[in-house]
Write a protein that holds these residues in place. Structure first.
Motif, mmCIF file in Angstrom:
data_model
loop_
_atom_site.group_PDB
_atom_site.id
_atom_site.type_symbol
_atom_site.label_atom_id
_atom_site.label_comp_id
_atom_site.label_asym_id
_atom_site.label_seq_id
_atom_site.Cartn_x
_atom_site.Cartn_y
_atom_site.Cartn_z
ATOM 1 N N ASP A 86 0.853 -1.176 0.000
ATOM 2 C CA ASP A 86 0.000 0.000 0.000
ATOM 3 C C ASP A 86 0.895 1.233 0.000
ATOM 4 O O ASP A 86 2.112 1.138 -0.108
ATOM 5 C CB ASP A 86 -0.904 -0.010 1.244
ATOM 6 C CG ASP A 86 -1.880 -1.186 1.223
ATOM 7 O OD1 ASP A 86 -2.322 -1.554 0.120
ATOM 8 O OD2 ASP A 86 -2.172 -1.723 2.321
ATOM 9 N N GLU A 87 0.264 2.383 0.154
ATOM 10 C CA GLU A 87 1.053 3.610 0.247
ATOM 11 C C GLU A 87 1.986 3.504 1.450
ATOM 12 O O GLU A 87 1.596 3.024 2.512
ATOM 13 C CB GLU A 87 0.106 4.799 0.419
ATOM 14 C CG GLU A 87 0.755 6.145 0.149
ATOM 15 C CD GLU A 87 -0.273 7.268 0.141
ATOM 16 O OE1 GLU A 87 -0.766 7.571 1.242
ATOM 17 O OE2 GLU A 87 -0.569 7.809 -0.936
ATOM 18 N N ILE A 88 3.219 3.929 1.312
ATOM 19 C CA ILE A 88 4.211 3.754 2.372
ATOM 20 C C ILE A 88 4.798 5.098 2.805
ATOM 21 O O ILE A 88 4.752 6.082 2.062
ATOM 22 C CB ILE A 88 5.346 2.812 1.922
ATOM 23 C CG1 ILE A 88 6.049 3.358 0.674
ATOM 24 C CG2 ILE A 88 4.841 1.407 1.695
ATOM 25 C CD1 ILE A 88 7.178 2.504 0.167
ATOM 26 N N GLY A 103 9.060 2.063 7.016
ATOM 27 C CA GLY A 103 8.328 0.835 7.320
ATOM 28 C C GLY A 103 8.396 -0.179 6.194
ATOM 29 O O GLY A 103 9.459 -0.690 5.840
ATOM 30 N N ALA A 104 7.232 -0.464 5.604
ATOM 31 C CA ALA A 104 7.145 -1.493 4.559
ATOM 32 C C ALA A 104 8.001 -1.151 3.346
ATOM 33 O O ALA A 104 8.362 -2.037 2.573
ATOM 34 C CB ALA A 104 5.688 -1.672 4.127
ATOM 35 N N GLY A 105 8.337 0.097 3.185
ATOM 36 C CA GLY A 105 9.174 0.488 2.059
ATOM 37 C C GLY A 105 10.593 -0.009 2.158
ATOM 38 O O GLY A 105 11.384 0.172 1.230
ATOM 39 N N GLY A 106 10.932 -0.658 3.260
ATOM 40 C CA GLY A 106 12.260 -1.220 3.429
ATOM 41 C C GLY A 106 12.276 -2.721 3.253
ATOM 42 O O GLY A 106 12.707 -3.244 2.218
ATOM 43 N N LEU A 107 11.786 -3.440 4.245
ATOM 44 C CA LEU A 107 11.831 -4.899 4.254
ATOM 45 C C LEU A 107 11.130 -5.503 3.041
ATOM 46 O O LEU A 107 11.691 -6.340 2.325
ATOM 47 C CB LEU A 107 11.193 -5.416 5.547
ATOM 48 C CG LEU A 107 11.293 -6.911 5.807
ATOM 49 C CD1 LEU A 107 12.731 -7.308 6.111
ATOM 50 C CD2 LEU A 107 10.392 -7.304 6.983
#
Length: 745
Positions: free
Chosen positions: A134-136, A194-198
């Motif tokens: 989703d949008e991060i 956040g999710a934009g990394g892992l």
């Protein structure tokens, strides 16, 4: 080794201060991978190119500077132009994205509004490396960005929509249309991404595997040539010298209940007012501090000094000084060996310190560990870069429980211990208060030049806008000359008088009074730098402070929260240092680093502070945890909160912006205990003097005055207002100047 189950990743480091964070993220995102790290100028391209066959993929990390500058980008630019038969999947971060884009025709631009340590909403179309997301929200550290060609070979995958009066739409993710190259402009490894990394890195590896299979690319088996070139994967195995060593000493302790004990008066009873004698005190003068440590020094107490560039360490005991050749050691490993031979056990588990090294390590000692040549601007009669004393007798004052502990590492030392206990009991019965002494009156005060300091702030901001740094901690020095107390009068020590004044005006949890001739340090620091708890199961903790608000009748916690946590600038400064410190700690303990507290407002005696906590631990039983704490100290210096990020480039820039070596200021002071524990604070809110009179024994034409040096400064970001930064520096300076009865305008 299986291509899919045990991939090898090559990470190219462009001298960034977040590299180990990225390596840790790779290991978390790509199952069972081994990460090998090289600097971008470590190997010649012709040497590296044929060795890429050993790897499944390449990560091109971030770094300071521009992709158009050879010094900044190194061999990275060649990666994008490999012949088809040698191509392999590549993932770029920040500088890595910019390099990929400009090599395929994109224009490199400067942002109108720099984004350093700021969190942005990233928009994407849910494909490629962003599939399933989703949008991060992600953290950005950049002042440069790319503008892609409309029909070029590199296309955009993600964007940040900055306000129209800022930067407008900025590319945040790209891919090459044909080759297996992907990249992001933001920092996936930041603690606040956040999710934009892992997930993004996991998606990269999914795409990379698919490309490798379809192109039937084989990975060359690891051999001696690869081992010689790349050596160990990250994290590197600990050297065999870091095994456990048995304690050979025994701590003896006497406990005295002394509620209401007045620390300064205990010090005076122990002879602190004799300016000719060495004295060390680590003082928890304010909450949340609890334990204060007094070193009870004697004629046989060894004092260790070291100057950068010397091939020896000086060890003084009484009037005898020995110069001990360093041999194969640097000062860090020499001290580790020194402490290895003095391990002890049997002390009280609830006490932080049983005996060991107490003293300071200078800022320049940390600069040297970065392989940066020191500037030639050195003061006459310079201070030792390491100045430490081995304390084998000590008194611990527990302000919370009202107990005093007398400790000794010396065998059969009961006579000294019982006589000291008797003396303390007598003090309790007579209820002696610390002596009232006249305040110190300055003769001459030389403040930093405001016009020059502000010009340096503007120069610093130019470096920030060019991409050379994200934050620069600029400092300046104030010199205060005072009348020297007569050396014949034990009852009058100007430095002790000064310390008591500083303690009264600016009480702090990490205060210190270190009189180790020729240097004397008077310090009232609010900031712990690094602590490592007693093994086994040592925890390595750093507590950076970025964001301070003076307390006042109307400054409630709610007001402080709004002013500090609600400030984009304050949070950005704190975040940058948190990410830098995570990298430093990852470099020592490996993967196991966490941030249990981020940007929490804490209440201190006179201020509200924005504090984060970074912790690490090693899971290996084959390391000596005390020595690992010492290595963490070496790897973390100079303190990131006193330099900026990326650290190496920032320190190099600061050397051009500051006129003097910082010396003791913005170094660290504290202890390394014989139990393996340690606690070091940053030397700020402090002053120090140089006086070799007692060291040399010279009495001819003694000066009637002494000069104290005070350092102060602040973190410069692109959001900094020069006048505001000057005011902040003066405010910090005032906390020490008050001890001299000086008020700035």
């Amino acid at each position: 080794m299986s291509l899919y189950n045990n991939p090898r990743i090559l990470l190219i480091d462009s001298y960034d201060s977040f590299t180990y964070n990225l390596a840790a993220l790779c290991r978390k995102s790509i199952s069972n991978c081994t990460v090998y790290i090289i600097k971008n100028n470590q190997l010649d391209w012709n040497e590296l190119r044929p060795k890429l066959r050993y790897f499944s993929a390449v990560i091109v990390g971030p770094g300071p500077g521009s992709p158009l500058v050879e010094r900044d980008i190194g061999i990275t630019r060649h990666i994008w132009h490999l012949e088809d038969s040698a191509v392999l999947p590549v993932f770029g971060v920040c500088l890595g994205l910019q390099s990929l884009a400009v090599e395929y025709g994109a224009a490199l631009k400067r942002l109108e509004v720099v984004k350093h340590g700021q969190i942005s909403r990233i928009q994407h179309e849910g494909v490629e490396i962003f599939k399933g997301l989703d949008e991060i929200n992600a953290v950005r550290y950049h002042s440069l960005h790319v503008k892609l060609q409309p029909d070029g070979e590199v296309e955009a995958l993600a964007w940040a929509n900055d306000d129209d009066d800022e930067n407008g739409r900025v590319v945040m993710g790209v891919k090459h249309k044909v080759r297996p190259f992907w990249a992001v402009q933001y920092h996936p490894e930041s603690v606040m991404t956040g999710a934009g990394g892992l997930e993004v890195l996991s998606n990269f590896w999914r795409l990379a595997k698919h490309w490798l299979i379809n192109h039937e690319r084989t990975i060359q088996p690891w051999d001696l040539d690869a081992d010689k070139t790349f050596r160990f994967g990250w994290p590197q195995p600990r050297p065999s010298t870091c095994k456990h060593y048995l304690a050979i000493g025994r701590v003896q302790t006497i406990t005295l209940p002394l509620p209401g004990a007045i620390l300064p008066s205990i010090c005076e009873m122990l002879g602190v007012q004799d300016e000719q004698s060495p004295f060390v005190l680590l003082d928890s003068a304010a909450q949340p501090g609890r334990f204060s440590i007094i070193g009870c020094l004697h004629a046989s107490t060894p004092t260790i000094t070291y100057f950068l560039g010397d091939t020896f360490v000086s060890v003084k005991q009484g009037k005898r000084t020995s110069h001990i050749d360093l041999g194969p050691h640097d000062i860090w490993s020499w001290l580790a060996t020194f402490m290895r031979e003095r391990k002890a056990e049997g002390g009280r588990k609830d006490l932080p310190f049983w005996g060991g090294l107490i003293g300071y390590l200078s800022y320049e000692l940390g600069v040297d560990s970065l392989d940066i040549a020191l500037s030639d601007r050195q003061e006459q009669g310079r201070h030792p870069h390491a100045n430490l004393v081995f304390v084998d007798r000590s008194i611990i004052v527990d302000a919370a429980a009202g107990n005093v502990f007398i400790q000794s590492l010396l065998p059969d030392d009961s006579t000294w211990m019982t006589s000291t206990a008797r003396m303390l009991k007598c003090w309790r019965r007579t209820n002696v208060n610390p002596s009232a002494e006249p305040s110190i009156s300055p003769i001459e005060v030389n403040l930093p030049d405001k016009k020059l300091y502000i010009s340096r702030i503007n120069q610093a901001k130019q470096y920030l806008r060019s991409g050379d740094s994200y934050e620069l901690c600029l400092t300046a020095q104030t010199k205060v000359k005072v009348q020297k107390s007569p050396t014949s009068s034990i009852g009058r020590s100007s430095s002790w008088t000064l310390y008591k004044s500083l303690r009264r005006n600016n009480p702090a949890p990490h205060a210190a009074y270190l009189r180790l001739h020729p240097s004397t340090l008077v310090c009232s620091s609010p900031e712990r730098f690094l602590s490592f708890s007693r093994p086994p199961g040592s925890v390595y903790q750093l507590r950076p402070i970025k964001g301070t608000l003076q307390k006042g009748p109307e400054i409630t916690r709610t007001v402080a929260e709004r002013a500090l946590r609600g400030s984009t600038k304050e949070v950005a400064e704190n975040l940058m240092i948190v990410d830098l410190i995570r990298h430093d700690l990852h470099g020592v303990v490996g993967d196991n680093v966490d941030v249990p507290q981020f940007c929490v407002v804490e209440e201190y005696e006179t201020v509200w502070q924005l504090v984060s906590v970074i912790e690490g631990a090693t899971l290996s039983s084959e390391v000596d945890e005390g020595e690992l704490g010492w290595e963490a100290l070496k790897r973390s210096m100079p303190p990131g909160s006193m330099t900026g990020a990326p650290k190496k480039r920032s320190v190099e820039i600061l050397q051009t912006l500051e006129d003097n070596e910082r010396s003791i200021y913005s170094g660290v002071c504290g202890y390394w205990c014989v139990s393996g524990a340690g606690d070091w604070s940053i030397v700020i809110r402090s002053c120090f003097k140089y006086d070799d009179t007692f060291e040399t024994g010279s009495t001819s034409n003694p000066s009637s005055t002494e000069e104290w040096t005070i350092g102060a400064g602040g973190a410069i970001t692109d959001l900094s207002d020069p006048q505001g930064e000057w005011d902040e520096m003066v405010l910090k300076l005032q906390s020490t100047l008050r001890a001299f009865n000086i008020k700035t305008q």
